[in-house]
Design a protein around this motif. Structure first.
Motif, PDB file in Angstrom:
ATOM      1  N   SER A 183       0.818  -1.212   0.000  1.00 14.18           N
ATOM      2  CA  SER A 183       0.000   0.000   0.000  1.00 14.18           C
ATOM      3  C   SER A 183       0.849   1.258   0.000  1.00 14.18           C
ATOM      4  O   SER A 183       0.604   2.186  -0.774  1.00 14.18           O
ATOM      5  CB  SER A 183      -0.920   0.024   1.228  1.00 14.18           C
ATOM      6  N   PHE A 184       1.830   1.296   0.870  1.00 12.94           N
ATOM      7  CA  PHE A 184       2.668   2.481   0.954  1.00 12.94           C
ATOM      8  C   PHE A 184       3.628   2.588  -0.226  1.00 12.94           C
ATOM      9  O   PHE A 184       4.184   3.648  -0.464  1.00 12.94           O
ATOM     10  CB  PHE A 184       3.411   2.525   2.282  1.00 12.94           C
ATOM     11  N   SER A 185       3.804   1.503  -0.963  1.00 13.18           N
ATOM     12  CA  SER A 185       4.664   1.538  -2.143  1.00 13.18           C
ATOM     13  C   SER A 185       3.947   2.065  -3.368  1.00 13.18           C
ATOM     14  O   SER A 185       4.536   2.760  -4.184  1.00 13.18           O
ATOM     15  CB  SER A 185       5.195   0.134  -2.453  1.00 13.18           C
ATOM     16  N   MET A 186       2.669   1.745  -3.506  1.00 11.84           N
ATOM     17  CA  MET A 186       1.985   2.065  -4.758  1.00 11.84           C
ATOM     18  C   MET A 186       0.873   3.092  -4.638  1.00 11.84           C
ATOM     19  O   MET A 186       0.302   3.483  -5.635  1.00 11.84           O
ATOM     20  CB  MET A 186       1.446   0.791  -5.398  1.00 11.84           C
ATOM     21  N   ARG A 187       0.594   3.576  -3.473  1.00 14.52           N
ATOM     22  CA  ARG A 187      -0.533   4.488  -3.308  1.00 14.52           C
ATOM     23  C   ARG A 187      -0.333   5.841  -3.963  1.00 14.52           C
ATOM     24  O   ARG A 187      -1.284   6.537  -4.270  1.00 14.52           O
ATOM     25  CB  ARG A 187      -0.858   4.669  -1.834  1.00 14.52           C
ATOM     26  N   TRP A 188       0.871   6.220  -4.210  1.00 17.11           N
ATOM     27  CA  TRP A 188       1.191   7.573  -4.667  1.00 17.11           C
ATOM     28  C   TRP A 188       0.666   7.882  -6.059  1.00 17.11           C
ATOM     29  O   TRP A 188       0.487   9.040  -6.413  1.00 17.11           O
ATOM     30  CB  TRP A 188       2.702   7.780  -4.613  1.00 17.11           C
ATOM     31  N   TRP A 189       0.400   6.877  -6.870  1.00 17.57           N
ATOM     32  CA  TRP A 189      -0.074   7.101  -8.231  1.00 17.57           C
ATOM     33  C   TRP A 189      -1.598   7.008  -8.349  1.00 17.57           C
ATOM     34  O   TRP A 189      -2.144   7.178  -9.418  1.00 17.57           O
ATOM     35  CB  TRP A 189       0.592   6.134  -9.191  1.00 17.57           C
ATOM     36  N   SER A 190      -2.265   6.718  -7.256  1.00 21.59           N
ATOM     37  CA  SER A 190      -3.720   6.638  -7.272  1.00 21.59           C
ATOM     38  C   SER A 190      -4.305   8.052  -7.339  1.00 21.59           C
ATOM     39  O   SER A 190      -3.856   8.952  -6.636  1.00 21.59           O
ATOM     40  CB  SER A 190      -4.217   5.937  -6.007  1.00 21.59           C
ATOM     41  N   SER A 191      -5.321   8.234  -8.158  1.00 29.10           N
ATOM     42  CA  SER A 191      -5.894   9.579  -8.296  1.00 29.10           C
ATOM     43  C   SER A 191      -6.827   9.943  -7.146  1.00 29.10           C
ATOM     44  O   SER A 191      -6.890  11.104  -6.757  1.00 29.10           O
ATOM     45  CB  SER A 191      -6.631   9.699  -9.632  1.00 29.10           C
ATOM     46  N   ASN A 192      -7.522   8.981  -6.568  1.00 33.98           N
ATOM     47  CA  ASN A 192      -8.490   9.299  -5.516  1.00 33.98           C
ATOM     48  C   ASN A 192      -8.112   8.765  -4.136  1.00 33.98           C
ATOM     49  O   ASN A 192      -8.539   9.323  -3.138  1.00 33.98           O
ATOM     50  CB  ASN A 192      -9.869   8.750  -5.894  1.00 33.98           C
ATOM     51  N   CYS A 193      -7.370   7.694  -4.058  1.00 34.05           N
ATOM     52  CA  CYS A 193      -7.101   7.038  -2.777  1.00 34.05           C
ATOM     53  C   CYS A 193      -5.674   7.226  -2.269  1.00 34.05           C
ATOM     54  O   CYS A 193      -5.281   6.564  -1.324  1.00 34.05           O
ATOM     55  CB  CYS A 193      -7.413   5.546  -2.899  1.00 34.05           C
ATOM     56  N   ARG A 194      -4.911   8.102  -2.860  1.00 38.12           N
ATOM     57  CA  ARG A 194      -3.499   8.227  -2.483  1.00 38.12           C
ATOM     58  C   ARG A 194      -3.290   8.732  -1.061  1.00 38.12           C
ATOM     59  O   ARG A 194      -2.211   8.610  -0.519  1.00 38.12           O
ATOM     60  CB  ARG A 194      -2.749   9.088  -3.485  1.00 38.12           C
ATOM     61  N   HIS A 195      -4.312   9.303  -0.451  1.00 32.78           N
ATOM     62  CA  HIS A 195      -4.183   9.804   0.914  1.00 32.78           C
ATOM     63  C   HIS A 195      -4.617   8.764   1.953  1.00 32.78           C
ATOM     64  O   HIS A 195      -4.655   9.058   3.130  1.00 32.78           O
ATOM     65  CB  HIS A 195      -5.017  11.070   1.091  1.00 32.78           C
ATOM     66  N   THR A 196      -4.941   7.568   1.481  1.00 33.71           N
ATOM     67  CA  THR A 196      -5.416   6.521   2.365  1.00 33.71           C
ATOM     68  C   THR A 196      -4.320   5.505   2.612  1.00 33.71           C
ATOM     69  O   THR A 196      -3.639   5.117   1.667  1.00 33.71           O
ATOM     70  CB  THR A 196      -6.634   5.819   1.717  1.00 33.71           C
ATOM     71  N   PRO A 197      -4.068   5.029   3.781  1.00 32.90           N
ATOM     72  CA  PRO A 197      -4.782   5.212   5.030  1.00 32.90           C
ATOM     73  C   PRO A 197      -4.313   6.442   5.826  1.00 32.90           C
ATOM     74  O   PRO A 197      -5.011   6.911   6.707  1.00 32.90           O
ATOM     75  CB  PRO A 197      -4.469   3.940   5.800  1.00 32.90           C
ATOM     76  N   ILE A 198      -3.130   6.930   5.536  1.00 28.87           N
ATOM     77  CA  ILE A 198      -2.580   8.078   6.266  1.00 28.87           C
ATOM     78  C   ILE A 198      -2.356   9.206   5.274  1.00 28.87           C
ATOM     79  O   ILE A 198      -1.667   9.002   4.278  1.00 28.87           O
ATOM     80  CB  ILE A 198      -1.257   7.703   6.970  1.00 28.87           C
ATOM     81  N   PRO A 199      -2.905  10.373   5.530  1.00 30.84           N
ATOM     82  CA  PRO A 199      -2.680  11.492   4.609  1.00 30.84           C
ATOM     83  C   PRO A 199      -1.190  11.822   4.483  1.00 30.84           C
ATOM     84  O   PRO A 199      -0.409  11.593   5.399  1.00 30.84           O
ATOM     85  CB  PRO A 199      -3.428  12.652   5.242  1.00 30.84           C
ATOM     86  N   GLN A 200      -0.828  12.377   3.337  1.00 30.75           N
ATOM     87  CA  GLN A 200       0.581  12.708   3.065  1.00 30.75           C
ATOM     88  C   GLN A 200       1.068  13.804   3.984  1.00 30.75           C
ATOM     89  O   GLN A 200       0.457  14.747   4.263  1.00 30.75           O
ATOM     90  CB  GLN A 200       0.741  13.149   1.629  1.00 30.75           C
TER      91      GLN A 200
END
Length: 148
Positions: free
Chosen positions: A131-148
């Motif tokens: 999750s923490f490896s690939m979340r950065w490219w998500s358009s809507n869920c990149r702030h999940t589970p912990i906001p940047q």
């Protein structure tokens, strides 16, 4: 962009380290000499580790890129996906274990169940890493589970 690639590379490196040291990791969570010897003899460490990695990374990819909905961008939605992956993966691995042992004429159902309890924790950790490896490219869920 560089930071995103660093996170991805770290996640991939941790996953490769897990695969390289899979026997030691699984033995740290559960060890019974006859059972673990048969896991090694039947090559099940490899299969279980591959299933765990594919399910964890695949589950994270589904959440961040297939679901990728504004309605599913809260931490509890991520937690639901984590729970599903964490419960489904050991169940699949248990079925593979029991099937392989029964084909070999062995009975290790109780040991396999105990082994998969440890795999619950490993699967959850692998999902978090993915999750923490690939979340950065998500358009809507990149702030999940912990906001940047």
């Amino acid at each position: 962009m560089k930071d995103k690639l660093v996170y991805l590379c770290i996640g991939i490196a941790l996953t490769v380290l897990f695969f390289v040291f899979r026997e030691d990791v699984y033995n740290a969570f559960y060890y019974a000499s006859g059972f673990n010897d048969q896991l090694w003899n039947l090559g099940l460490y490899d299969i279980i580790a591959i299933i765990t990695i594919i399910m964890a990374w695949g589950g994270a990819a589904v959440y961040y890129y297939a679901i990728n909905s504004v309605r599913w961008d809260r931490w509890w939605h991520w937690l639901v996906v984590l729970a599903v992956i964490t419960l489904v993966t050991p169940s699949i691995c248990y079925a593979v274990n029991v099937h392989s042992f029964s084909e070999a004429g062995l009975e290790f159902q109780l040991e396999a169940a105990s082994f998969e309890v440890g795999n619950l924790l490993i699967t959850a950790l692998m999902f978090i890493i993915a999750s923490f490896s690939m979340r950065w490219w998500s358009s809507n869920c990149r702030h999940t589970p912990i906001p940047q």
